[in-house]
Each structure stands twice: as C-alpha cells, then as structure tokens.
Design a protein around this motif. Structure first.
Motif, PDB file in Angstrom:
ATOM      1  N   TRP A 148      -2.245  -8.704   1.421  1.00  0.00           N
ATOM      2  CA  TRP A 148      -2.960  -7.737   1.475  1.00  0.00           C
ATOM      3  C   TRP A 148      -4.508  -6.751   1.491  1.00  0.00           C
ATOM      4  N   LEU A 149      -4.778  -6.423   2.940  1.00  0.00           N
ATOM      5  CA  LEU A 149      -6.355  -6.237   3.462  1.00  0.00           C
ATOM      6  C   LEU A 149      -6.739  -5.125   3.025  1.00  0.00           C
ATOM      7  N   VAL A 150      -8.041  -4.546   1.988  1.00  0.00           N
ATOM      8  CA  VAL A 150      -8.507  -3.339   2.606  1.00  0.00           C
ATOM      9  C   VAL A 150      -9.788  -3.586   2.973  1.00  0.00           C
ATOM     10  N   ARG A 151      -9.536  -2.563   3.540  1.00  0.00           N
ATOM     11  CA  ARG A 151     -11.392  -2.196   4.596  1.00  0.00           C
ATOM     12  C   ARG A 151     -12.340  -4.061   5.067  1.00  0.00           C
ATOM     13  N   GLU A 152     -11.010  -4.533   4.761  1.00  0.00           N
ATOM     14  CA  GLU A 152     -11.778  -5.697   6.025  1.00  0.00           C
ATOM     15  C   GLU A 152     -11.141  -6.300   7.269  1.00  0.00           C
ATOM     16  N   VAL A 153     -10.728  -4.645   8.200  1.00  0.00           N
ATOM     17  CA  VAL A 153     -10.112  -4.597   9.220  1.00  0.00           C
ATOM     18  C   VAL A 153     -10.505  -4.145  10.250  1.00  0.00           C
TER      19      VAL A 153
ATOM     20  N   THR B 179      -4.619   4.482   9.132  1.00  0.00           N
ATOM     21  CA  THR B 179      -4.558   3.473   8.009  1.00  0.00           C
ATOM     22  C   THR B 179      -5.692   3.146   7.158  1.00  0.00           C
ATOM     23  N   GLY B 180      -7.282   3.585   7.361  1.00  0.00           N
ATOM     24  CA  GLY B 180      -7.645   3.454   7.130  1.00  0.00           C
ATOM     25  C   GLY B 180      -8.432   2.178   6.433  1.00  0.00           C
ATOM     26  N   GLY B 181      -8.562   1.376   7.023  1.00  0.00           N
ATOM     27  CA  GLY B 181      -8.513   0.004   6.808  1.00  0.00           C
ATOM     28  C   GLY B 181      -7.785  -1.116   5.763  1.00  0.00           C
ATOM     29  N   ARG B 182      -7.044  -0.359   5.801  1.00  0.00           N
ATOM     30  CA  ARG B 182      -4.967  -1.528   4.616  1.00  0.00           C
ATOM     31  C   ARG B 182      -5.065  -2.083   5.729  1.00  0.00           C
TER      32      ARG B 182
ATOM     33  N   PHE C  33       1.363  -1.455   0.586  1.00  0.00           N
ATOM     34  CA  PHE C  33      -0.069   0.266  -0.284  1.00  0.00           C
ATOM     35  C   PHE C  33       1.094   1.402   0.282  1.00  0.00           C
ATOM     36  N   ALA C  34       0.211   2.405  -1.057  1.00  0.00           N
ATOM     37  CA  ALA C  34       1.510   3.149  -0.606  1.00  0.00           C
ATOM     38  C   ALA C  34       0.942   4.570   0.897  1.00  0.00           C
ATOM     39  N   LEU C  35       0.307   4.275   1.145  1.00  0.00           N
ATOM     40  CA  LEU C  35      -0.663   4.970   2.318  1.00  0.00           C
ATOM     41  C   LEU C  35      -0.937   4.432   4.259  1.00  0.00           C
ATOM     42  N   PRO C  36      -0.420   4.558   5.004  1.00  0.00           N
ATOM     43  CA  PRO C  36       0.054   3.804   5.672  1.00  0.00           C
ATOM     44  C   PRO C  36      -1.321   2.567   6.502  1.00  0.00           C
ATOM     45  N   PHE C  37      -0.161   1.643   7.027  1.00  0.00           N
ATOM     46  CA  PHE C  37      -1.504   0.594   7.081  1.00  0.00           C
ATOM     47  C   PHE C  37      -1.222   0.150   8.098  1.00  0.00           C
ATOM     48  N   GLN C  38      -2.306  -1.235   8.423  1.00  0.00           N
ATOM     49  CA  GLN C  38      -2.030  -1.811   9.956  1.00  0.00           C
ATOM     50  C   GLN C  38      -1.257  -2.649   9.483  1.00  0.00           C
ATOM     51  N   VAL C  39      -0.783  -3.459  10.347  1.00  0.00           N
ATOM     52  CA  VAL C  39       0.433  -5.101  10.336  1.00  0.00           C
ATOM     53  C   VAL C  39      -0.248  -6.011  11.001  1.00  0.00           C
TER      54      VAL C  39
END
Ligand SMILES: [Zn+2]
Length: 303
Positions: free
Chosen positions: A296-301, A279-282, A157-163
C-alpha cells in the motif's frame, strides 16, 4: 465553484436469484424495479453507473439499452452473481468475459468497470484486479474497506486509489464509502446500511468526504425500492433474511431522492478522466505480487 461529484452506482440483479439461489430463473421484477430507478433519475436529472449482471443483460436487453439511452454508464456485476473468492482465477476470467460480452452486445457500448457480487474481493483475492486490467477494464468498485463479517478489506484505503498492475495498464479502485467512528470504519452510504440507518448518517459521511476533496462511492439495488417483493415471494425465506433484506424498503426511494438533491453525482467512469484528482497519490502496488505481499503506497506514485 462546482460541487464535488460523488459516484452513484446501482447493482442490477434479481433479488431471489442473486440472494436465495443462483439457479433460480430471473423474474420480471428486476426489469420493472430498474425502470423505476431510471424514471427517478430522469426526474432529477442525475446519471450513474449501472453494474449489470450478464444474465440480466441477456434476459432483458431492452433494459440495458434504456440504461444507456438515459446517459448512464454500463458496467459489469459478473455473469451469474457467483462470488469472486469462490472462483479460481481462470473461472473468474471466463465469468468476467461472458458478462462483459452480454452487456456490450445488449448496450452497444464498451464496459470499463466491474463490481464483484457481494463485494467478494477479499485481501487474498488481488489476482482478480490483475485479471480485470488484463481484460481491458479501467476500474473496479468491489473493495469494502472495513472489517465486515462476510466481506471487507480492513487494510485497504478508504478513498479511491490506483492499482499498479504487472500488465502496466492504468487501473483505479473506487472503494465503497465508509465512515470512521471511534477508530472503527463502518459502512455508511449504500445498500442495507442506507436503508436501515437514519438518513443523516449517510449525509454526514458524504459531506465529510467532500470537505476533504474526495468523492463518496454509494451503491443501491433497484430491488431495495420494491417494498412488496419479499411478501409476495413464493420462495421459502428465513425470517432473519426477511427482516435484514426487507425492512424499510418502502422508504428507500424517498431517501434516495433526497440524497440525489443534497449532493452532486456522476458515473464512476467520469472520474477516469482525472485520475490524479480521484486517487490523490494513493496506490496498491501489485507488481511484486504474488511473490510477496501487495504494498500500500501513499504519495509515492506519479498521478
Ligand atoms: Zn449483487
């Protein structure tokens, strides 16, 4: 409405030691250049994150204290600038622990973040994020989400994300800022890209991100403001390196001052208090890994 706060970071290292030869002794230039950066930030009232090399913290503990006393965040840049992808997992854990201990001893404050030397966490090195979470860190800022010749993870992802790590701890990645141009991601806001490209490129990239509600993560090195370092060096430096690493250093301080005035800034750690917003759900899901590829998950968390 307050302006969105971008993430300001500095990698504190001595250029000859980190770039030419890891076995070289540190020079006082790293201390003097970092003091110059701290003066600049104090002058404009901006705080940032300083990813300090453990070796620097051991050699110049007063510098680390001054960073903390300036209200900035202290974080780790590893111990001696060895690339992560060149280490085995247990070597990395040892290097990380040693760097954190050096910085915490000198600064008297807890370290929560890490940046790999030369952004050396590549797509096959996700284990390093797991180790960081196990060691009690809360975030990393090592992933360059583009297809670079020496580093980069194009799929990230180009934007911040959770791990989502197996240890279950909350962990955030702040990737370095890129700009998309004709479908290709390019580095936009830091290091040599900031030094060599026109100022308007970085300004446009950050403004575009902020319009989307996302912070930019920018990085600089105190040595990039030292226009005389390479000319005065007694080391044998190839001409290609003299040009790529030395060109336009004299302009960096002025460009940085302008950037700090054009946008709002904070340390990376300030965003940890509002992880969902950042992180916007990423998310990168490491839990099934290494048995299978990370997902890589989007808007599933849930944030
Ligand atoms: Zn570095």
């Amino acid at each position: 409405m307050p302006r969105l706060q971008n993430i300001l970071t500095f990698d504190v290292e001595d250029w000859p030691q980190s770039t030419l030869d890891l076995s070289l002794p540190l020079t006082p230039r790293v201390r003097d250049n970092t003091h110059r950066v701290l003066d600049l930030l104090a002058g404009v009232g901006v705080r940032g994150t300083f990813f300090v090399l453990g070796l620097v913290a051991e050699t110049f503990p007063d510098l680390v204290r001054r960073i903390r006393e300036g209200g900035h965040e202290l974080a780790s840049h590893g111990y001696s600038h060895r690339p992560v992808h060149g280490m085995r997992p247990e070597e990395f854990r040892t290097d990380l622990r040693r760097s954190i201990a050096s910085i915490e001893d000198a600064g008297g404050t807890r370290v929560l973040g890490y940046r790999a030397p030369d952004f050396s966490i590549l797509a096959r090195d996700w284990w390093a994020l797991e180790i960081m979470a196990e060691e009690g860190l809360r975030y990393d800022s090592s992933i360059f989400p583009f297809a670079g010749p020496r580093y980069g993870v194009r799929a990230a992802f180009a934007l911040p994300f959770q791990v989502l790590s197996a240890s279950g701890s909350k962990f955030v990645e702040f990737p370095l800022t890129t700009v998309e141009c004709l479908g290709v991601r390019l580095p936009a806001a830091g290091g040599g890209y900031f030094r060599l490209a026109p100022y308007c490129v970085s300004r446009a990239a950050i403004a575009r991100l902020n319009r989307r509600g996302a912070p930019a993560t920018c990085y600089f090195h105190p040595y990039e403001m030292d226009a005389e370092e390479i000319a005065r060096s007694r080391q044998a430096i190839p001409w290609s390196l003299r040009l790529s690493q030395g060109l336009m250093r004299a302009r960096v301080a002025g460009k940085l001052r302008r950037l700090l005035g054009d946008f709002s800034w904070c340390p990376a750690g300030d965003w940890l208090g509002r992880p969902g917003e950042a992180t916007g759900g990423r998310a990168l899901d490491l839990t099934p890994w290494p048995g299978s590829e990370p997902r890589w998950l989007v808007r599933e968390v849930a944030s």
